[in-house]
Design a protein around this motif. Structure first.
Motif: not given
Length: 80
Positions: A27-47
């Motif tokens: 919808n063009g709205v900023a994703v809430i908790n972007k910082d937490l999503w970035i960390e989760l994406i890192k974990f997802n890639k690593k593990y």
């Protein structure tokens, strides 16, 4: 495992588009908790996590334990 459809869909389907769209949702709205999503994406890639939805409060021992731990941590953060 997660009892959150939002988390499961966010990490498995939506996050690629969020990144492509400059962290804006469909919808063009900023994703809430972007910082937490970035960390989760890192974990997802690593593990190489296999994401699976489970029904919350349905007697799954580990889901109930995680819920209690998360609830307790949030109370401490809020000073309760």
């Amino acid at each position: 495992n997660s009892d959150s459809q939002y988390v499961i869909k966010g990490i498995t389907a939506w996050s690629r588009n969020w990144i492509k769209n400059g962290w804006k949702n469909a919808n063009g709205v900023a994703v809430i908790n972007k910082d937490l999503w970035i960390e989760l994406i890192k974990f997802n890639k690593k593990y190489k996590i296999k994401w699976q939805w489970i029904k919350g409060h349905a007697g799954n021992e580990y889901q109930e334990m995680c819920h209690c731990l998360a609830d307790s941590a949030m109370r401490k953060l809020r000073g309760h």
